[in-house]
Design a protein around this motif. Structure first.
Motif, PDB file in Angstrom:
ATOM      1  N   ILE A  67     -55.843  78.337  36.070  1.00 37.03           N
ATOM      2  CA  ILE A  67     -54.830  77.715  35.214  1.00 37.03           C
ATOM      3  C   ILE A  67     -55.013  76.198  35.194  1.00 37.03           C
ATOM      4  O   ILE A  67     -55.323  75.579  36.205  1.00 37.03           O
ATOM      5  N   THR A  68     -54.836  75.616  34.025  1.00 33.80           N
ATOM      6  CA  THR A  68     -55.054  74.185  33.848  1.00 33.80           C
ATOM      7  C   THR A  68     -53.745  73.414  33.851  1.00 33.80           C
ATOM      8  O   THR A  68     -52.662  74.002  33.710  1.00 33.80           O
ATOM      9  N   LEU A  69     -53.855  72.121  33.956  1.00 24.75           N
ATOM     10  CA  LEU A  69     -52.676  71.254  33.884  1.00 24.75           C
ATOM     11  C   LEU A  69     -51.994  71.415  32.529  1.00 24.75           C
ATOM     12  O   LEU A  69     -50.768  71.506  32.454  1.00 24.75           O
ATOM     13  N   ASP A  70     -52.776  71.457  31.451  1.00 24.94           N
ATOM     14  CA  ASP A  70     -52.196  71.652  30.116  1.00 24.94           C
ATOM     15  C   ASP A  70     -51.424  72.965  30.026  1.00 24.94           C
ATOM     16  O   ASP A  70     -50.345  73.021  29.433  1.00 24.94           O
ATOM     17  N   GLN A  71     -51.960  74.028  30.606  1.00 25.70           N
ATOM     18  CA  GLN A  71     -51.269  75.317  30.574  1.00 25.70           C
ATOM     19  C   GLN A  71     -49.991  75.278  31.407  1.00 25.70           C
ATOM     20  O   GLN A  71     -48.968  75.852  31.009  1.00 25.70           O
ATOM     21  N   MET A  72     -50.023  74.606  32.543  1.00 20.27           N
ATOM     22  CA  MET A  72     -48.808  74.470  33.355  1.00 20.27           C
ATOM     23  C   MET A  72     -47.735  73.694  32.584  1.00 20.27           C
ATOM     24  O   MET A  72     -46.552  74.040  32.639  1.00 20.27           O
ATOM     25  N   ILE A  73     -48.143  72.666  31.885  1.00 18.06           N
ATOM     26  CA  ILE A  73     -47.195  71.886  31.084  1.00 18.06           C
ATOM     27  C   ILE A  73     -46.596  72.754  29.981  1.00 18.06           C
ATOM     28  O   ILE A  73     -45.388  72.695  29.721  1.00 18.06           O
ATOM     29  N   TYR A  74     -47.413  73.576  29.349  1.00 18.10           N
ATOM     30  CA  TYR A  74     -46.921  74.499  28.321  1.00 18.10           C
ATOM     31  C   TYR A  74     -45.844  75.425  28.895  1.00 18.10           C
ATOM     32  O   TYR A  74     -44.748  75.563  28.338  1.00 18.10           O
ATOM     33  N   HIS A  75     -46.147  76.087  30.002  1.00 15.36           N
ATOM     34  CA  HIS A  75     -45.184  77.011  30.614  1.00 15.36           C
ATOM     35  C   HIS A  75     -43.926  76.260  31.059  1.00 15.36           C
ATOM     36  O   HIS A  75     -42.802  76.722  30.833  1.00 15.36           O
ATOM     37  N   ALA A  76     -44.110  75.109  31.699  1.00 12.99           N
ATOM     38  CA  ALA A  76     -42.963  74.329  32.179  1.00 12.99           C
ATOM     39  C   ALA A  76     -42.072  73.882  31.024  1.00 12.99           C
ATOM     40  O   ALA A  76     -40.845  73.925  31.128  1.00 12.99           O
ATOM     41  N   SER A  77     -42.663  73.471  29.921  1.00 14.61           N
ATOM     42  CA  SER A  77     -41.887  73.044  28.750  1.00 14.61           C
ATOM     43  C   SER A  77     -41.028  74.184  28.218  1.00 14.61           C
ATOM     44  O   SER A  77     -39.872  73.978  27.845  1.00 14.61           O
ATOM     45  N   SER A  78     -41.590  75.386  28.195  1.00 15.06           N
ATOM     46  CA  SER A  78     -40.835  76.559  27.745  1.00 15.06           C
ATOM     47  C   SER A  78     -39.647  76.828  28.661  1.00 15.06           C
ATOM     48  O   SER A  78     -38.545  77.119  28.195  1.00 15.06           O
ATOM     49  N   VAL A  79     -39.880  76.720  29.954  1.00 16.59           N
ATOM     50  CA  VAL A  79     -38.813  76.955  30.930  1.00 16.59           C
ATOM     51  C   VAL A  79     -37.732  75.881  30.815  1.00 16.59           C
ATOM     52  O   VAL A  79     -36.534  76.191  30.769  1.00 16.59           O
ATOM     53  N   ILE A  80     -38.134  74.643  30.730  1.00 13.06           N
ATOM     54  CA  ILE A  80     -37.179  73.533  30.643  1.00 13.06           C
ATOM     55  C   ILE A  80     -36.239  73.696  29.448  1.00 13.06           C
ATOM     56  O   ILE A  80     -35.038  73.439  29.543  1.00 13.06           O
ATOM     57  N   ARG A  81     -36.773  74.124  28.320  1.00  9.17           N
ATOM     58  CA  ARG A  81     -35.938  74.292  27.118  1.00  9.17           C
ATOM     59  C   ARG A  81     -34.853  75.342  27.317  1.00  9.17           C
ATOM     60  O   ARG A  81     -33.834  75.319  26.636  1.00  9.17           O
ATOM     61  N   ALA A  82     -35.056  76.280  28.234  1.00  9.30           N
ATOM     62  CA  ALA A  82     -34.102  77.363  28.462  1.00  9.30           C
ATOM     63  C   ALA A  82     -33.028  77.037  29.489  1.00  9.30           C
ATOM     64  O   ALA A  82     -31.975  77.646  29.511  1.00  9.30           O
ATOM     65  N   VAL A  83     -33.306  76.082  30.357  1.00 10.10           N
ATOM     66  CA  VAL A  83     -32.483  75.868  31.555  1.00 10.10           C
ATOM     67  C   VAL A  83     -31.360  74.867  31.311  1.00 10.10           C
ATOM     68  O   VAL A  83     -31.575  73.801  30.742  1.00 10.10           O
ATOM     69  N   GLN A  84     -30.167  75.248  31.774  1.00  5.98           N
ATOM     70  CA  GLN A  84     -29.025  74.342  31.715  1.00  5.98           C
ATOM     71  C   GLN A  84     -28.555  73.903  33.097  1.00  5.98           C
ATOM     72  O   GLN A  84     -27.954  72.851  33.232  1.00  5.98           O
ATOM     73  N   ARG A  85     -28.805  74.719  34.119  1.00  2.00           N
ATOM     74  CA  ARG A  85     -28.263  74.434  35.450  1.00  2.00           C
ATOM     75  C   ARG A  85     -29.322  74.241  36.536  1.00  2.00           C
ATOM     76  O   ARG A  85     -29.236  73.332  37.346  1.00  2.00           O
ATOM     77  N   ALA A  86     -30.311  75.092  36.577  1.00  4.09           N
ATOM     78  CA  ALA A  86     -31.272  75.112  37.690  1.00  4.09           C
ATOM     79  C   ALA A  86     -32.162  73.868  37.720  1.00  4.09           C
ATOM     80  O   ALA A  86     -32.443  73.257  36.693  1.00  4.09           O
ATOM     81  N   LEU A  87     -32.596  73.531  38.916  1.00  5.93           N
ATOM     82  CA  LEU A  87     -33.622  72.518  39.103  1.00  5.93           C
ATOM     83  C   LEU A  87     -34.965  73.209  38.839  1.00  5.93           C
ATOM     84  O   LEU A  87     -35.205  74.302  39.344  1.00  5.93           O
ATOM     85  N   VAL A  88     -35.817  72.579  38.053  1.00  2.65           N
ATOM     86  CA  VAL A  88     -37.105  73.183  37.711  1.00  2.65           C
ATOM     87  C   VAL A  88     -38.226  72.443  38.434  1.00  2.65           C
ATOM     88  O   VAL A  88     -38.400  71.239  38.269  1.00  2.65           O
ATOM     89  N   VAL A  89     -38.973  73.198  39.241  1.00  5.40           N
ATOM     90  CA  VAL A  89     -40.098  72.680  40.013  1.00  5.40           C
ATOM     91  C   VAL A  89     -41.368  73.287  39.426  1.00  5.40           C
ATOM     92  O   VAL A  89     -41.424  74.493  39.177  1.00  5.40           O
TER      93      VAL A  89
END
Length: 178
Positions: A67-89
């Protein structure tokens, strides 16, 4: 110690520290996309990890290494858009921080800026100390990962429990205290 769990509108590093000091349980699950992150966040999970295990679970690779840095950023961006409460690591993927502390900082900054993540996670102990210091000095929260370290699959040859031998257990304790 209080038995009632305090409600937080948004989980932050500060609130995690408070929870730990109060003896509250802290929950953490992994999500790689918007839909799963929405469900996990709505369930009240405190921390969501966007793990490099997306390499295995989402892309079908044998290990976490491709997995690449670009792919991690893609997945993280998707998660961030969904989250209202949790801390995202977000995991820093293999090869994005091991070579030198400046590379580690550049990778961490990209994840934070391009995904909106709240913290990054690195595998290792003493060997990544300088990278962790550099990232922390830039104001980026860091989560450490010791023990079973999937990015070291070829070093150890298997995903297995680590630190069963005394010497390795002592190193694990030293790394944790560091």
């Amino acid at each position: 110690m209080s038995t009632a769990k305090k409600e937080y509108k948004r989980i932050t590093v500060k609130s995690l520290i408070e929870m730990k000091q109060e003896g509250e349980k802290i929950s953490m699950l992994t999500a790689y996309d918007y839909s799963m992150a929405k469900i996990v966040d709505a369930a009240g999970v405190d921390v969501i990890l966007v793990g490099d295990s997306a390499s295995n679970t989402m892309a079908g690779h044998e290990t976490t290494l491709p997995i690449t840095l670009d792919q991690m950023i893609y997945h993280a961006s998707s998660v961030i858009r969904a989250v209202q409460r949790a801390l995202v690591v977000v995991d820093l993927p293999f090869g994005s921080y091991q070579s030198d502390p400046k590379e580690a900082l550049r990778s961490a900054i990209r994840i934070m800026k391009e995904s909106g993540a709240h913290a990054v996670k690195l595998e290792g102990g003493l060997e990544i100390k300088d990278s962790v210091k550099r990232i922390l000095n830039a104001g980026i929260p860091v989560m450490g990962h010791l023990g079973l370290t999937p990015q070291s699959i070829y070093k150890f040859g298997t995903y297995t429990v680590r630190a069963r031998e005394e010497e390795e257990a002592e190193k694990l304790i030293e790394d944790a205290l560091m």
